[in-house]
Design an enzyme around this catalytic site. Structure first.
Site, PDB file in Angstrom:
ATOM      1  N   VAL A  60     -26.858  36.443  23.826  1.00  0.00           N
ATOM      2  CA  VAL A  60     -27.754  36.328  22.677  1.00  0.00           C
ATOM      3  C   VAL A  60     -27.241  35.361  21.610  1.00  0.00           C
ATOM      4  CG1 VAL A  60     -26.741  38.210  21.293  1.00  0.00           C
ATOM      5  CG2 VAL A  60     -29.212  37.738  21.145  1.00  0.00           C
ATOM      6  N   TYR A  61     -25.965  35.019  21.628  1.00  0.00           N
ATOM      7  CA  TYR A  61     -25.428  34.147  20.590  1.00  0.00           C
ATOM      8  C   TYR A  61     -26.088  32.768  20.647  1.00  0.00           C
ATOM      9  CZ  TYR A  61     -21.616  37.567  20.060  1.00  0.00           C
ATOM     10  OH  TYR A  61     -20.868  38.713  19.861  1.00  0.00           O
ATOM     11  N   SER A  62     -26.763  32.422  19.553  1.00  0.00           N
ATOM     12  CA  SER A  62     -27.473  31.141  19.445  1.00  0.00           C
ATOM     13  C   SER A  62     -28.362  30.895  20.658  1.00  0.00           C
ATOM     14  CB  SER A  62     -26.491  29.989  19.236  1.00  0.00           C
ATOM     15  OG  SER A  62     -25.827  30.113  17.996  1.00  0.00           O
ATOM     16  N   LYS A  88     -21.759  39.325  27.198  1.00  0.00           N
ATOM     17  CA  LYS A  88     -22.422  40.607  26.956  1.00  0.00           C
ATOM     18  C   LYS A  88     -23.907  40.536  27.274  1.00  0.00           C
ATOM     19  CE  LYS A  88     -19.533  40.958  22.812  1.00  0.00           C
ATOM     20  NZ  LYS A  88     -19.528  39.504  22.502  1.00  0.00           N
TER      21      LYS A  88
END
Length: 329
Positions: A60-62, A88
């Site tokens: 989900v990061y960026s 993750k």
């Protein structure tokens, strides 16, 4: 650099983990302070030069660009067999049904997308980012077990949940002969210590490696109380975690500064040294976006706090609302 085993495994990790949430395309993320690919490559290269072999990111990061940046940099700079790469799954990656959570469908879909972005055929540590109240834990644990048996994942871990939830997941895996979690990535630092009540004793008893996120409280433990940064001014997540307890947290930060001056080191050195001595912490996750952040983090390994200094740092703490673990929808 110092190295340790991750929990009760043979996996050897650096005692400092580079957290990669700060890398990515700012236009595709809620945080405008993330750094671009060229800058992130500089940080990753420096981390490797310092002996850091443990890198943590998330799908989900960026919107996946963190994984892309990390994957390309590690491919260029490192030997894959020497790197411990963690990512993750849980948070939304697309709109509509089955776009989030820990269902078998979502996990199986997202691991393949993460592997493609990372440019690798396996991840060393695959973590559930939060607890999913809408999926049976049996379904989640069996799916994760199948990823391990398929060779796409070497170890599995969990993040930010209540101790009863983590224990239930461990029990379900053990009962069914499935792969068990080896690590817990939880919220822990000098101004947020609620994990000491239940989660840390559980992890110590079960020989689970603890890899805390936000070890410097999003920078609040590292700077003078009146100073601000782009992140402190724009990071709504940081404000939600620490905004309500500023008055009491300030006393802890003042003591960090006092002990740092006594040792002749930075405040981040003291905050991390406190965390490194706490059992069963394996490696704090440092969200470095500057070279100095990395150098400070590694410097903490040389700082030895006395029992009296630890007690002095901890004494002003007061109970905080639980932050990190999600409640039911």
């Amino acid at each position: 650099m110092e190295y340790t085993k991750l929990g009760n495994t043979g996996l050897e990790i650096s005692r400092v983990c580079l957290g990669c949430m700060g890398f990515g395309d700012a236009k595709r993320w809620i945080h405008p302070w993330v750094i671009d690919e060229e800058s992130s490559r500089t940080i990753i290269k420096k981390a490797l030069d310092l002996g850091i072999n443990f890198f943590d990111t998330a799908n989900v990061y960026s919107d996946g660009t963190s994984e892309e940046y990390v994957g390309r940099a590690l491919k260029d700079y490192a030997n894959r067999d020497e790197i411990v790469l963690a990512t993750k799954v849980y948070f939304p990656m697309h709109k509509g049904p089955n776009g989030l959570g820990l269902s078998r469908k979502h996990i199986m879909s997202e691991i393949d997308k993460s592997l493609k972005r990372l440019g690798t055929d396996y991840v060393d540590l695959y973590q559930i980012h939060r607890w999913d109240y809408n999926t049976p834990i049996e379904e989640t644990m069996e799916a994760l077990h199948d990823l391990v048996k398929a060779g796409k994942v070497r170890y599995i871990g969990a993040s930010a949940m209540y101790a009863w939830q983590f224990l239930k997941a461990l029990h379900v895996a053990e009962k069914n002969g499935w792969t068990k979690f080896v690590s817990m990535q939880n919220h822990l630092n000098l101004i947020y210590r609620e994990e000491e009540r239940e989660m840390l004793p559980l992890c110590k008893e079960e020989k689970i490696g603890v890899i805390p996120y936000s070890p410097l409280a999003s920078g609040r433990l590292t700077r003078d109380w009146s100073n601000t940064t782009l992140r402190s001014e724009t990071d709504e997540t940081q404000k939600s975690k620490y905004g309500a307890t500023e008055n009491t947290d300030r006393h802890v930060v003042e003591r960090v500064a006092e002990i740092a001056e006594k040792h002749g080191v930075t405040k981040s050195n003291i905050a991390l040294a406190w965390l490194l001595q706490k059992e069963p912490v394996s490696a704090p996750i440092i969200g470095a976006t500057k070279i100095s952040h990395l150098e400070d983090s590694v410097g903490a390994l040389s700082v030895n706090l006395t029992a009296e200094e630890v007690a002095y740092l901890e004494e002003p703490y007061v109970p905080h609302p639980v932050v990190g673990a999600l409640g039911p929808n």
